[in-house]
Structures are given as C-alpha cells and as structure tokens.
Motif scaffolding. Structure first.
Motif, PDB file in Angstrom:
ATOM      1  N   THR A  83      12.819  -5.656   6.897  1.00  0.00           N
ATOM      2  CA  THR A  83      11.785  -4.660   6.614  1.00  0.00           C
ATOM      3  C   THR A  83      11.991  -3.394   7.439  1.00  0.00           C
ATOM      4  OG1 THR A  83      10.210  -6.427   6.127  1.00  0.00           O
ATOM      5  CG2 THR A  83       9.297  -4.249   6.556  1.00  0.00           C
ATOM      6  N   ALA A  84      12.457  -3.559   8.657  1.00  0.00           N
ATOM      7  CA  ALA A  84      12.661  -2.397   9.521  1.00  0.00           C
ATOM      8  C   ALA A  84      13.668  -1.418   8.923  1.00  0.00           C
ATOM      9  CB  ALA A  84      13.129  -2.863  10.894  1.00  0.00           C
ATOM     10  N   LEU A  85      14.511  -1.909   8.005  1.00  0.00           N
ATOM     11  CA  LEU A  85      15.537  -1.052   7.423  1.00  0.00           C
ATOM     12  C   LEU A  85      14.999  -0.164   6.299  1.00  0.00           C
ATOM     13  CD1 LEU A  85      18.434  -3.685   7.204  1.00  0.00           C
ATOM     14  CD2 LEU A  85      18.005  -2.000   9.020  1.00  0.00           C
ATOM     15  N   VAL A  86      13.769  -0.444   5.806  1.00  0.00           N
ATOM     16  CA  VAL A  86      13.262   0.299   4.646  1.00  0.00           C
ATOM     17  C   VAL A  86      12.231   1.344   5.039  1.00  0.00           C
ATOM     18  CG1 VAL A  86      13.669  -1.678   3.143  1.00  0.00           C
ATOM     19  CG2 VAL A  86      11.411  -1.357   4.156  1.00  0.00           C
ATOM     20  N   SER A  87      12.072   1.622   6.324  1.00  0.00           N
ATOM     21  CA  SER A  87      11.060   2.598   6.743  1.00  0.00           C
ATOM     22  C   SER A  87      11.346   3.977   6.155  1.00  0.00           C
ATOM     23  CB  SER A  87      10.985   2.663   8.269  1.00  0.00           C
ATOM     24  OG  SER A  87      12.237   3.043   8.817  1.00  0.00           O
ATOM     25  N   ARG A  88      12.614   4.360   6.098  1.00  0.00           N
ATOM     26  CA  ARG A  88      12.950   5.666   5.518  1.00  0.00           C
ATOM     27  C   ARG A  88      12.585   5.703   4.042  1.00  0.00           C
ATOM     28  NH1 ARG A  88      17.241   7.655   2.594  1.00  0.00           N
ATOM     29  NH2 ARG A  88      17.572   9.941   2.757  1.00  0.00           N
ATOM     30  N   VAL A  89      12.860   4.612   3.346  1.00  0.00           N
ATOM     31  CA  VAL A  89      12.521   4.543   1.912  1.00  0.00           C
ATOM     32  C   VAL A  89      11.025   4.735   1.713  1.00  0.00           C
ATOM     33  CG1 VAL A  89      12.462   3.023  -0.096  1.00  0.00           C
ATOM     34  CG2 VAL A  89      14.493   3.099   1.349  1.00  0.00           C
ATOM     35  N   LEU A  90      10.211   4.048   2.525  1.00  0.00           N
ATOM     36  CA  LEU A  90       8.763   4.137   2.387  1.00  0.00           C
ATOM     37  C   LEU A  90       8.232   5.502   2.805  1.00  0.00           C
ATOM     38  CD1 LEU A  90       7.739   0.609   3.711  1.00  0.00           C
ATOM     39  CD2 LEU A  90       7.640   1.431   1.362  1.00  0.00           C
ATOM     40  N   THR A  91       8.967   6.208   3.607  1.00  0.00           N
ATOM     41  CA  THR A  91       8.564   7.561   3.974  1.00  0.00           C
ATOM     42  C   THR A  91       8.819   8.528   2.829  1.00  0.00           C
ATOM     43  OG1 THR A  91       9.067   7.109   6.305  1.00  0.00           O
ATOM     44  CG2 THR A  91       8.902   9.422   5.647  1.00  0.00           C
ATOM     45  N   GLN A 122       0.819  -1.205   0.000  1.00  0.00           N
ATOM     46  CA  GLN A 122       0.000   0.000   0.000  1.00  0.00           C
ATOM     47  C   GLN A 122       0.855   1.256   0.000  1.00  0.00           C
ATOM     48  OE1 GLN A 122      -2.982  -0.163   3.101  1.00  0.00           O
ATOM     49  NE2 GLN A 122      -3.804  -2.126   2.398  1.00  0.00           N
ATOM     50  N   ARG A 123       1.952   1.233   0.716  1.00  0.00           N
ATOM     51  CA  ARG A 123       2.861   2.380   0.708  1.00  0.00           C
ATOM     52  C   ARG A 123       3.547   2.525  -0.640  1.00  0.00           C
ATOM     53  NH1 ARG A 123       3.413   6.232   5.064  1.00  0.00           N
ATOM     54  NH2 ARG A 123       2.423   5.268   6.877  1.00  0.00           N
ATOM     55  N   LEU A 124       3.926   1.404  -1.223  1.00  0.00           N
ATOM     56  CA  LEU A 124       4.638   1.439  -2.503  1.00  0.00           C
ATOM     57  C   LEU A 124       3.741   1.954  -3.626  1.00  0.00           C
ATOM     58  CD1 LEU A 124       7.197   0.670  -4.148  1.00  0.00           C
ATOM     59  CD2 LEU A 124       6.208  -1.601  -4.429  1.00  0.00           C
ATOM     60  N   THR A 125       2.488   1.520  -3.636  1.00  0.00           N
ATOM     61  CA  THR A 125       1.576   1.889  -4.726  1.00  0.00           C
ATOM     62  C   THR A 125       0.796   3.157  -4.436  1.00  0.00           C
ATOM     63  OG1 THR A 125      -0.224   0.548  -3.812  1.00  0.00           O
ATOM     64  CG2 THR A 125       1.286  -0.537  -5.345  1.00  0.00           C
ATOM     65  N   GLY A 126       0.752   3.581  -3.171  1.00  0.00           N
ATOM     66  CA  GLY A 126      -0.069   4.729  -2.831  1.00  0.00           C
ATOM     67  C   GLY A 126      -1.542   4.434  -2.887  1.00  0.00           C
ATOM     68  N   ASN A 127      -1.919   3.171  -2.841  1.00  0.00           N
ATOM     69  CA  ASN A 127      -3.316   2.754  -2.957  1.00  0.00           C
ATOM     70  C   ASN A 127      -3.691   1.950  -1.723  1.00  0.00           C
ATOM     71  OD1 ASN A 127      -5.793   1.468  -3.666  1.00  0.00           O
ATOM     72  ND2 ASN A 127      -5.287   1.736  -5.829  1.00  0.00           N
ATOM     73  N   VAL A 128      -4.580   2.510  -0.891  1.00  0.00           N
ATOM     74  CA  VAL A 128      -4.931   1.836   0.362  1.00  0.00           C
ATOM     75  C   VAL A 128      -5.831   0.631   0.132  1.00  0.00           C
ATOM     76  CG1 VAL A 128      -4.696   3.919   1.723  1.00  0.00           C
ATOM     77  CG2 VAL A 128      -6.930   3.366   0.726  1.00  0.00           C
ATOM     78  N   PRO A 132      10.538  13.081  -8.226  1.00  0.00           N
ATOM     79  CA  PRO A 132      11.519  14.191  -8.220  1.00  0.00           C
ATOM     80  C   PRO A 132      12.055  14.486  -6.815  1.00  0.00           C
ATOM     81  CG  PRO A 132       9.634  14.731  -9.598  1.00  0.00           C
ATOM     82  CD  PRO A 132       9.267  13.490  -8.858  1.00  0.00           C
ATOM     83  N   THR A 133      11.155  14.525  -5.812  1.00  0.00           N
ATOM     84  CA  THR A 133      11.593  14.808  -4.445  1.00  0.00           C
ATOM     85  C   THR A 133      12.507  13.701  -3.932  1.00  0.00           C
ATOM     86  OG1 THR A 133       9.535  15.986  -4.014  1.00  0.00           O
ATOM     87  CG2 THR A 133      10.805  15.271  -2.107  1.00  0.00           C
ATOM     88  N   ALA A 134      12.099  12.446  -4.205  1.00  0.00           N
ATOM     89  CA  ALA A 134      12.912  11.326  -3.741  1.00  0.00           C
ATOM     90  C   ALA A 134      14.303  11.358  -4.361  1.00  0.00           C
ATOM     91  CB  ALA A 134      12.207  10.009  -4.076  1.00  0.00           C
ATOM     92  N   LEU A 135      14.384  11.683  -5.649  1.00  0.00           N
ATOM     93  CA  LEU A 135      15.696  11.769  -6.312  1.00  0.00           C
ATOM     94  C   LEU A 135      16.537  12.893  -5.727  1.00  0.00           C
ATOM     95  CD1 LEU A 135      14.633  11.183 -10.034  1.00  0.00           C
ATOM     96  CD2 LEU A 135      15.939   9.621  -8.587  1.00  0.00           C
ATOM     97  N   SER A 136      15.884  14.011  -5.408  1.00  0.00           N
ATOM     98  CA  SER A 136      16.631  15.132  -4.843  1.00  0.00           C
ATOM     99  C   SER A 136      17.174  14.811  -3.450  1.00  0.00           C
ATOM    100  CB  SER A 136      15.735  16.370  -4.769  1.00  0.00           C
ATOM    101  OG  SER A 136      14.688  16.185  -3.835  1.00  0.00           O
ATOM    102  N   LEU A 137      16.538  13.849  -2.767  1.00  0.00           N
ATOM    103  CA  LEU A 137      17.005  13.431  -1.442  1.00  0.00           C
ATOM    104  C   LEU A 137      18.013  12.297  -1.527  1.00  0.00           C
ATOM    105  CD1 LEU A 137      13.633  13.562   0.540  1.00  0.00           C
ATOM    106  CD2 LEU A 137      15.550  15.166   0.685  1.00  0.00           C
ATOM    107  N   PRO A 197      14.060   3.602  -8.723  1.00  0.00           N
ATOM    108  CA  PRO A 197      13.768   2.260  -9.242  1.00  0.00           C
ATOM    109  C   PRO A 197      14.320   1.144  -8.362  1.00  0.00           C
ATOM    110  CG  PRO A 197      14.518   3.705 -10.998  1.00  0.00           C
ATOM    111  CD  PRO A 197      14.753   4.432  -9.718  1.00  0.00           C
ATOM    112  N   LEU A 198      15.555   1.339  -7.871  1.00  0.00           N
ATOM    113  CA  LEU A 198      16.157   0.320  -7.016  1.00  0.00           C
ATOM    114  C   LEU A 198      15.402   0.199  -5.696  1.00  0.00           C
ATOM    115  CD1 LEU A 198      18.454  -1.687  -6.626  1.00  0.00           C
ATOM    116  CD2 LEU A 198      19.830   0.179  -5.669  1.00  0.00           C
ATOM    117  N   ALA A 199      14.976   1.336  -5.145  1.00  0.00           N
ATOM    118  CA  ALA A 199      14.223   1.308  -3.884  1.00  0.00           C
ATOM    119  C   ALA A 199      12.894   0.597  -4.064  1.00  0.00           C
ATOM    120  CB  ALA A 199      13.995   2.736  -3.395  1.00  0.00           C
ATOM    121  N   ARG A 200      12.183   0.909  -5.157  1.00  0.00           N
ATOM    122  CA  ARG A 200      10.912   0.239  -5.423  1.00  0.00           C
ATOM    123  C   ARG A 200      11.101  -1.264  -5.587  1.00  0.00           C
ATOM    124  NH1 ARG A 200       8.622   4.530  -9.927  1.00  0.00           N
ATOM    125  NH2 ARG A 200       7.655   6.011  -8.486  1.00  0.00           N
ATOM    126  N   ALA A 201      12.143  -1.626  -6.324  1.00  0.00           N
ATOM    127  CA  ALA A 201      12.403  -3.054  -6.540  1.00  0.00           C
ATOM    128  C   ALA A 201      12.710  -3.761  -5.220  1.00  0.00           C
ATOM    129  CB  ALA A 201      13.567  -3.232  -7.514  1.00  0.00           C
TER     130      ALA A 201
END
Length: 669
Positions: free
Chosen positions: A546-554, A420-426, A561-566, A571-575
């Motif tokens: 999974t606990a290590l990817v909380s920042r990625v999901l945030t 749900q976090r990855l797709t933005g669809n609850v 664009p915002t994620a790239l600027s940070l 693509p690697l994070a989504r994968a």
C-alpha cells in the motif's frame, strides 16, 4: 409537431407474458399429479371437502398464489414510484432501510412489548419501516438524493439497524426464533385470512400512488423545473414516499423480507424497454407479480428437493433479482449523479495541522488500551490487575483476540482510506464492497451441503468467496474504467444478492445458524493465536504494498485528464488500488467477521485531525483503527461479564451512529 411518445418494445409485453406463464406453470405443476385441471381450478373457489387434495389447494396453494401476485404487484409499483421520486435507478425498500427498520421494531416489541405485537404486528412493522427509511431520507434530503449518497446512507442504516437486531437475536434467541424465518421471507399460508386482510390496504395504497402519476411526471424534468411549473416538489416527494413505506411495511409485516422484488421488477422493466413513467409503473407492477410468483414456485420446488427443509421465498426472490440488478448496473451510463443534480457533492477540507501531536497522543491511547486489555479485567471476585509477571499467562487467553482486533483495525482503516480516496466519497467504507458478503456466502454453502471442514476449511472457503466477489466487481467496473462510484454501486448490488443465502441459513435455525450469526456479528473470541499471527503477516505484506500507491492516490483525485497528462494509466491504477483495498478487507473480514465501521470512521477522523496528504492520513487512520477495534474488543469482553458482546456489533453501533452524525453534517460543510 407534437413529440411522439416512445413506442413500446415488443420484448417488454412478451417477456412479461412468458414470466407469468412460467410462474403459473411452475406453481401449478406439482398439483396436476394429484388433480385434473378442471378440479384444480374448481378447488380454488369451491373445494370438495371430502377430497384432501382439494382442501389443500383451497386453503394452502390458492391463497399462497394470490398473496404472491398481490404482494409482487404492490412491491413492483412501490419500487417504480420510489425510483421516480428519488430519481435513482437503484432505490428500493431493500436498500433504504424499510425492512431492517421493520425487523428491528418487531424484535424489540417481541422482547419488551409483547402486548403490542398481540394487538397489531402490522403497526409495529410499519412504524419501524417508517423510522428506518425516514432516517435515510432525513440524512440525504439536503444533498439532493444523489444516487451514491442515498444508496450508501441506506446500506449503512441497514447495517446499523441490523447490528442492533443481531444483538437482540444473540441474547434473546429463545424468543425470536420465528424472526429468522420472517427475515428470510415466507409466503406459506394456512387460509385466506391474511390475504383478505391485506388486499384492501394494498389496493388503496396502489390507487393513491397511481393518482400521483401526473405530478410525478414533472419530477423527470428536475426539481427546479418542476417547481417552476407549479409543483410542490417537497410535499409531493414526502407524500409518495410515505405511501411507498406504508405499502412495503404492510407487506413485510405479513410475509417477511421479500421486498427485493421492488428493486428487481422496475430494473427489469427498464431493461426491457419501458421509457415513459406510465409504462414504467404498469410493467413494473406486472413484472413484480410474475417475478414473485416465479420465485415462490422455485422456493416450493427447492423445499421439496430439500426433504421438507424450508427454503424461504425471499431467498429465491433475491437469487432471481440479483442477476437482474447486476444487469441494470451494467446499463447505467451515469454512475454518480442523475440529471438535474450538481456535478460534485459538497466538499469539506479541514485545516491542515502538524502530525506529531495527534500521532503521539493516539499512540499513547493505543498503548493504554492494550495494557488495559491485557492487565485489567473483571473476575468472579471483582475487577483485578494482572501482574506483569503473569502477562504471559494472560496472553494465552486474551492475546490472540487482542492481536487480531489490533491488526484488523489497521487493515480496515487503510482499506477505508484507499476506498475513500479512490471514490472521492468520504462516506464510503469497505463494508459496501461486498467482499464480506462473498466470504459469508461461501461459509453458507458449506453449511447447506452439510460439510464441516473445521475452522481452516471455513477460512479457505471465505477466502474463495471474497475472491469470487472481487472478480465480479472487476467485471462490472471494467466497462466504466473502474470508476469509483460504479465500484460502490456494484458492491451494494453484490451484497444484496449475497444476503439471500445468509438469510436462508439463518431461517433454518439450529447450530449452524448460531455459528453464522456469531461470525456475522464480528466475534473475536473464536480467533486462535495461529490465525492472529497469520493475519499480522498478511497485513504487513499488504501494508508494505500500500505504501507504494501513495503517489497514485494523490494524482487520481485531480481528475482523469490531469492524471493521464502526468503519465498515469488511470484504469490500471484504479484496478490496482481496488485490488489492494479488497485484499485488506477480505483479510480482516475472514478472521473477525464483516460487522465493523472502522474503515469508515478511521480515515474520516484522520482528516478531521488535519492530515490531508495520503501517507499521513493512512498512518494516522491505521493507529486510530487499531485503537478503535482494540477498545471495542476489550469493552465487548468486560461490559457484560461473564457474557460477551461481539466486538463487531459494538463497533457497528458506534460506527453507525458516527456515520449518521457525519452525513447529517455533510451538507453544512
């Protein structure tokens, strides 16, 4: 200057002619060893009753060929019209609940209203199909029929109705044996009666759909533009959809589930170059007939190779149409919304609340459920408490399934949160990734080749099947930079494709079908202590990762664009998130089966309880998931004692109801 209509690519008619020639040759070839061509053609209309081969041609092969052409053309047209009115290239009766609704209606009528089935099986199937698709449309009407929302709603409605149908088959299998074959789709004919009954309906409904072509063209401009030009968009959509449902349900009531051609034929027409609505409708109709005839011919060849064991036409149809669907998915440029729709769905962010109170309450509920599951159960002499001193003995019987349910609830809830976090669809859930379909198909292959490797071999095969689907999802999504909604649509496509093999084994009945149906129903009573402990160890490792990817999901929901600027490699994070979610889903699915909506409900409930940050939502969702699946396992063991109801069916019914309620409220938030 007037706009010039798009030219028709040569590959479209040439490919259609080639498919027809292959289908006709493959269908007729087995008979040419018995009859010359002139005698074969003559037997279609006026057989020599002294020649048994000509009698078989007239009363078996010819009506079967005619049914394939009639049904294929009707479903191809219906699929093309449905995609036009929903403006969704993946819409079809297969993904919108027509078949599951019709199948459930037939099952209920067979058990409780046999007189209705004797009076009119068509009426029963049509009513069920209308109710199934009507439910999907009612839920998504105010959301503008966005492609992902409609597909997700259709698949979940199909899961929901399928779970109820699976329960009927488990408890009334002696009355519903033929429904296995019907569910797989079979064009076997003994005379011309079914064709003569069906063709007037198909022709009348097809003509009605064609007459709607001009007003349907306005929908290509978008709903607002069509209304400005005087079109009554709502009434037009309802009328066209009703005609499509009537046509599809009339067909499947006669021959079973072969409606996958209604998805494959329009997709193939579009891939081959159909651009205008008229081109799309015409060539979808012709391709539908050719594809179904080709699939039926392959099914007949496969039946002959299998020493007479029936290979249903619906299976062959899906095996042909599945790759077409995957190709169509790769060609989709817009992976979330169609032209004229809002760029974002309606959003809803509940008020943030402290974590402590819901956390303590949920832990108390989980502890209570665990104690009840171990200590309070019915016996032949009534309900009894088990003394604490005897809990070690109770664990031998109740512990492994309890532990498996608890851990599976945790991992499915976390997987649902990730998706749900990855797709933005609850409204997304692990079920639509297709992982469970891959695991099930691997077990089906073992059954088909006659191997019986035991439980360990089945688990290994399921793991390999899930891994194969994950690899395919990566391949499909790489082009779209692992876009979340492309993953969901890819998972749906894979699941529909995998479902063909499952239906084939179920259609054969017998012990293997019962075993597969039990696993598909989400049965925890097969779990051993070793398997439960292994699942717990795997889950612990995956949850730690999974606990290590909380920042990625945030960061990901902020936009690329915002994620790239940070500094995030999107693509690697989504994968990576997809891989973790898939592994979590596969771990639970292989042990307890695929029917569970915990991955949908738990993250959503955590949000409703006010937990918006990733870590808090995952923590609360994990406890909710554990409590839900543990409670489902306990209730499945006691509500029908001494019989047992599979926990997966119970959670699917409850979860499906919750999903439908949640989606119906989504537009109001």
């Amino acid at each position: 200057m007037s706009a010039k209509a798009p030219s028709l690519p040569l590959r479209l008619p040439s490919s259609t002619v080639l498919i027809w020639l292959l289908a006709l040759c493959a269908s007729a070839l087995p008979w040419l060893d018995k009859l010359p061509v002139d005698a074969l053609l003559a037997a279609i209309w006026a057989p020599n009753t002294d020649d048994f081969s000509q009698v078989l041609v007239h009363y078996s092969w010819a009506p079967r060929l005619a049914m394939a052409l009639l049904i294929g053309s009707g479903l191809g047209l219906a699929g093309a019209v449905l995609q036009q009115i929903l403006r969704n290239p993946l819409a079809s009766p297969t993904t919108l609940g027509v078949e599951s609704g019709a199948q459930l209606a037939i099952a209920i009528a067979t058990v409780y209203l046999p007189g209705l089935m004797a009076l009119s099986p068509d009426l029963t199937a049509v009513t069920g199909g209308i109710l199934g698709t009507g439910l999907v449309i009612a839920l998504t009407w105010r959301l503008g029929f966005s492609p992902v929302t409609v597909i997700l709603a259709g698949m979940v409605v199909s899961f929901f109705l399928g779970a109820i149908n699976a329960a009927f088959m488990l408890f009334h299998g002696e009355y519903l044996g033929n429904l296995f074959i019907w569910g797989a789709g079979s064009l076997v004919q003994n005379d011309w009666n079914q064709f003569q009954t069906l063709w007037p309906r198909v022709v009348v409904l097809a003509i009605a759909l064609v007459l709607l072509m001009r007003p349907l063209q306005l929908l290509q401009l978008g709903a607002d533009s069509a209304k400005a030009l005087g079109a009554r968009v709502t009434a037009l959509r309802l009328l066209a959809m009703l005609l499509v449902i009537l046509l599809t349900a009339s067909v499947v009531s006669r021959v079973g589930v072969v409606a996958f051609v209604g998805l494959a034929a329009p997709a193939l027409a579009r891939l081959l170059g159909a651009r205008t609505l008229a081109q799309h409708l015409l060539w979808s109709t012709l391709l539908g007939a050719g594809l179904l005839l080709l699939a039926d011919a392959l099914a007949q060849w496969a039946t002959a190779w299998a020493d007479g064991n029936l290979v249903p036409t619906g299976t062959a149809t899906a095996l042909i149409g599945g790759p077409i669907l995957l190709l169509a998915l790769r060609g989709m440029k817009n992976d979330r919304h169609m032209p004229g729709q809002a760029s974002e769905p309606a959003s809803f962010t509940p008020e943030r609340k402290p974590l402590a109170l819901p956390l303590i309450a949920l832990l108390a509920i989980l502890a209570l459920v665990v104690v009840l599951a171990i200590a309070w159960s019915p016996t032949l002499s009534g309900w009894q408490w088990t003394a604490v001193s005897n809990w070690d003995q109770a664990w031998d019987w109740r512990g492994p399934r309890l532990l498996a349910a608890l851990v599976a609830g945790v991992v499915l809830a976390i997987a649902g949160t990730l998706i749900q976090r990855l797709t933005g669809n609850v409204m997304a859930s692990p079920e639509v990734l297709g992982i469970s379909g891959g695991a099930a198909l691997a077990m089906v292959v073992l059954s088909l080749i006659g191997l019986n490797p035991g439980r360990a071999g089945q688990l290994l095969a399921g793991s390999l099947g899930g891994a194969a689907v994950l690899t395919l999802l990566f391949a499909l999504s790489r082009r779209h930079r692992f876009s979340g909604h492309q993953l969901l649509l890819g998972g749906v496509a894979v699941y529909v494709f995998m479902d063909a093999g499952i239906r084939m084994v179920l259609s054969g009945g017998g012990t293997e079908a019962n075993k597969l149906l039990t696993w598909l129903s989400g049965s925890t009573w097969l779990v051993t202590e070793t398997e439960a402990l292994a699942l717990a160890l795997v889950a612990a490792a995956l949850v730690a990762i999974t606990a290590l990817v909380s920042r990625v999901l945030t960061i990901l929901p902020l936009g690329e664009p915002t994620a790239l600027s940070l500094g995030l490699r999107v693509p690697l994070a989504r994968a990576g998130v997809l891989l973790i979610a898939a592994l979590l889903t596969a771990a639970a699915t292989i042990i307890i089966g695929p029917l569970s909506f915990v991955g949908l409900m738990a993250p959503h409930l955590a949000r409703l309880l006010g937990q918006q940050t990733v870590a808090r939502q995952m923590l609360l969702a994990a406890i909710i998931g554990a409590a839900l699946l543990t409670l489902a396992d306990y209730l499945s063991r006691v509500v029908m004692y001494p019989n047992q109801l599979p926990a997966g069916i119970l959670t699917a019914i409850v979860g499906g109801t919750y999903f439908l309620w949640g989606l119906s409220r989504h537009d109001r938030r």
